[in-house]
Scaffold this motif. Structure first.
Motif, PDB file in Angstrom:
ATOM      1  N   ALA A   1       5.582   5.127  -9.961  1.00  0.00           N
ATOM      2  CA  ALA A   1       6.120   4.147  -9.035  1.00  0.00           C
ATOM      3  C   ALA A   1       5.065   3.111  -8.697  1.00  0.00           C
ATOM      4  O   ALA A   1       4.095   3.406  -8.002  1.00  0.00           O
ATOM      5  N   THR A   2       5.256   1.892  -9.182  1.00  0.00           N
ATOM      6  CA  THR A   2       4.319   0.828  -8.828  1.00  0.00           C
ATOM      7  C   THR A   2       4.565   0.345  -7.408  1.00  0.00           C
ATOM      8  O   THR A   2       3.708  -0.284  -6.809  1.00  0.00           O
ATOM      9  N   THR A   3       5.734   0.630  -6.898  1.00  0.00           N
ATOM     10  CA  THR A   3       6.095   0.250  -5.536  1.00  0.00           C
ATOM     11  C   THR A   3       6.643   1.466  -4.792  1.00  0.00           C
ATOM     12  O   THR A   3       7.407   2.240  -5.364  1.00  0.00           O
ATOM     13  N   MET A   4       6.236   1.617  -3.575  1.00  0.00           N
ATOM     14  CA  MET A   4       6.814   2.619  -2.691  1.00  0.00           C
ATOM     15  C   MET A   4       7.079   1.963  -1.345  1.00  0.00           C
ATOM     16  O   MET A   4       6.485   0.932  -1.024  1.00  0.00           O
ATOM     17  N   PHE A   5       7.956   2.558  -0.583  1.00  0.00           N
ATOM     18  CA  PHE A   5       8.331   2.001   0.709  1.00  0.00           C
ATOM     19  C   PHE A   5       8.095   3.031   1.805  1.00  0.00           C
ATOM     20  O   PHE A   5       8.319   4.216   1.614  1.00  0.00           O
ATOM     21  N   TRP A   6       7.665   2.538   2.949  1.00  0.00           N
ATOM     22  CA  TRP A   6       7.460   3.404   4.107  1.00  0.00           C
ATOM     23  C   TRP A   6       8.410   3.005   5.232  1.00  0.00           C
ATOM     24  O   TRP A   6       8.527   1.824   5.566  1.00  0.00           O
ATOM     25  N   TYR A   7       9.076   4.009   5.785  1.00  0.00           N
ATOM     26  CA  TYR A   7      10.020   3.814   6.875  1.00  0.00           C
ATOM     27  C   TYR A   7       9.595   4.663   8.068  1.00  0.00           C
ATOM     28  O   TYR A   7       8.907   5.674   7.938  1.00  0.00           O
ATOM     29  N   ARG A   8      10.087   4.250   9.229  1.00  0.00           N
ATOM     30  CA  ARG A   8       9.885   5.032  10.450  1.00  0.00           C
ATOM     31  C   ARG A   8      11.245   5.200  11.104  1.00  0.00           C
ATOM     32  O   ARG A   8      12.067   4.263  11.083  1.00  0.00           O
ATOM     33  N   GLN A   9      11.479   6.347  11.675  1.00  0.00           N
ATOM     34  CA  GLN A   9      12.762   6.603  12.307  1.00  0.00           C
ATOM     35  C   GLN A   9      12.554   7.328  13.631  1.00  0.00           C
ATOM     36  O   GLN A   9      12.020   8.447  13.655  1.00  0.00           O
TER      37      GLN A   9
ATOM     38  N   ASN B   1       2.159  -1.384  -2.703  1.00  0.00           N
ATOM     39  CA  ASN B   1       2.059  -1.883  -4.073  1.00  0.00           C
ATOM     40  C   ASN B   1       0.830  -1.295  -4.755  1.00  0.00           C
ATOM     41  O   ASN B   1      -0.287  -1.434  -4.258  1.00  0.00           O
ATOM     42  N   GLU B   2       1.044  -0.675  -5.896  1.00  0.00           N
ATOM     43  CA  GLU B   2      -0.060  -0.042  -6.613  1.00  0.00           C
ATOM     44  C   GLU B   2      -1.069  -1.085  -7.045  1.00  0.00           C
ATOM     45  O   GLU B   2      -0.716  -2.091  -7.682  1.00  0.00           O
ATOM     46  N   GLY B   3      -2.306  -0.875  -6.664  1.00  0.00           N
ATOM     47  CA  GLY B   3      -3.384  -1.755  -7.078  1.00  0.00           C
ATOM     48  C   GLY B   3      -3.518  -3.043  -6.298  1.00  0.00           C
ATOM     49  O   GLY B   3      -4.368  -3.881  -6.619  1.00  0.00           O
TER      50      GLY B   3
ATOM     51  N   LEU C   1      -0.296   5.449  -9.609  1.00  0.00           N
ATOM     52  CA  LEU C   1       1.127   5.224  -9.854  1.00  0.00           C
ATOM     53  C   LEU C   1       2.017   6.331  -9.311  1.00  0.00           C
ATOM     54  O   LEU C   1       3.240   6.243  -9.408  1.00  0.00           O
ATOM     55  N   THR C   2       1.420   7.369  -8.743  1.00  0.00           N
ATOM     56  CA  THR C   2       2.231   8.460  -8.207  1.00  0.00           C
ATOM     57  C   THR C   2       1.897   8.799  -6.756  1.00  0.00           C
ATOM     58  O   THR C   2       2.457   9.746  -6.201  1.00  0.00           O
TER      59      THR C   2
ATOM     60  N   PRO D   1      11.428   3.576  -6.000  1.00  0.00           N
ATOM     61  CA  PRO D   1      12.532   3.238  -6.893  1.00  0.00           C
ATOM     62  C   PRO D   1      12.486   4.087  -8.159  1.00  0.00           C
ATOM     63  O   PRO D   1      11.409   4.400  -8.659  1.00  0.00           O
ATOM     64  N   GLY D   2      13.680   4.437  -8.659  1.00  0.00           N
ATOM     65  CA  GLY D   2      13.751   5.136  -9.915  1.00  0.00           C
ATOM     66  C   GLY D   2      13.427   4.207 -11.071  1.00  0.00           C
ATOM     67  O   GLY D   2      13.201   3.013 -10.882  1.00  0.00           O
ATOM     68  N   THR D   3      13.442   4.741 -12.258  1.00  0.00           N
ATOM     69  CA  THR D   3      13.050   3.962 -13.423  1.00  0.00           C
ATOM     70  C   THR D   3      13.968   2.768 -13.656  1.00  0.00           C
ATOM     71  O   THR D   3      13.537   1.734 -14.130  1.00  0.00           O
ATOM     72  N   ALA D   4      15.217   2.912 -13.273  1.00  0.00           N
ATOM     73  CA  ALA D   4      16.154   1.805 -13.450  1.00  0.00           C
ATOM     74  C   ALA D   4      16.129   0.847 -12.272  1.00  0.00           C
ATOM     75  O   ALA D   4      16.790  -0.181 -12.301  1.00  0.00           O
ATOM     76  N   SER D   5      15.371   1.185 -11.249  1.00  0.00           N
ATOM     77  CA  SER D   5      15.256   0.382 -10.025  1.00  0.00           C
ATOM     78  C   SER D   5      16.563   0.232  -9.276  1.00  0.00           C
ATOM     79  O   SER D   5      16.611  -0.463  -8.278  1.00  0.00           O
ATOM     80  N   GLU D   6      17.598   0.879  -9.777  1.00  0.00           N
ATOM     81  CA  GLU D   6      18.870   0.731  -9.081  1.00  0.00           C
ATOM     82  C   GLU D   6      18.948   1.645  -7.873  1.00  0.00           C
ATOM     83  O   GLU D   6      19.624   1.350  -6.906  1.00  0.00           O
TER      84      GLU D   6
END
Lengths: 115, 109
Positions: free
Chosen positions: A30-38, A51-53, A74-75, A97-102
């Motif tokens: 995953a080159t991108t990950m997201f952080w949420y708070r709830q 964002n990786e790197g 990347l992980t 996001p998964g590999t298909a980004s969907e």
């Protein structure tokens, strides 16, 4: 399906200390990950895009010096809550996001309690 | 701001179909409709998504109106384990997910 893990699953800390939360994509990169708070009885609020790197992108109103994000591989993405205070107590969730980004795959969440 | 409107809560009897509505009247042509759910104290789980055609998978069916201004998520045979908050989200495929308030579905015996 793809798996995202978080560690720790819960943490209790004293006010003023820093807490690091890890988010790992277990079987995909995953080159991108997201952080949420709830907060209790509320919806998920997006905090930042990791964002990786490169530097993370923070949502409006989120203090980047308070919530440090590092995406060193990347992980793996980490969120460090610096000088935590009781109002930082929340449920922190990451996604990738998964590999298909969907679709996005979410971690199980980390519950933080600051005393 | 969330681009969708959902009822705050719904009830459904176990074994019956649960139909969860979502309004997205300002959806643009390249935006998809996504559905996720969150069981208490867990991370959200992807359910289904679609652009304009109806979609079905092993979890649910998604019915999108012809004008795309609203959609309905259908759980054909609700079980107690389907009790969760269901989020309808509109996004372009590469956009981040912005969660609204969702619908709290309570399945009762």
């Amino acid at each position: 399906g793809a798996v995202v893990s978080q560690h720790p699953s819960w943490v209790i800390c004293k006010s003023g200390t820093s807490v690091k939360i890890e988010c790992r994509s277990l079987d995909f990169q995953a080159t991108t990950m997201f952080w949420y708070r709830q907060f209790p009885k509320q919806s998920l609020m997006l905090m930042a895009t990791s964002n990786e790197g490169s530097k993370a992108t923070y949502e409006q109103g989120v203090e980047k010096d308070k919530f440090l994000i590092n995406h060193a591989s990347l992980t793996l993405s980490t969120l460090t809550v610096t000088s935590a205070h009781p109002e930082d107590s929340s449920f922190y969730i990451c996604s990738a996001p998964g590999t298909a980004s969907e679709t996005q795959y979410f971690g199980p969440g980390t519950r933080l309690l600051v005393l | 701001d969330a681009k969708t409107t959902q009822p705050p809560s719904m009830d459904c009897a176990e074994g019956r179909a649960a139909n969860l509505p979502c309004n997205h009247s300002t959806i643009s042509g390249n935006e998809y409709v996504y559905w996720y759910r969150q069981i208490h104290s867990q991370g959200p789980q992807y359910i289904i998504h679609g652009l304009k055609n109806n979609e079905t998978n092993e979890m649910a069916s998604l019915i999108i109106t012809e004008d795309r201004k609203s959609s309905t998520l259908i759980l054909p045979h609700a079980t107690l384990r389907d009790t969760a908050v269901y989020y309808c989200i509109v996004r372009q495929n590469t956009d981040k997910l912005i969660f609204g308030t969702g619908t709290r579905l309570q399945v009762f015996p």
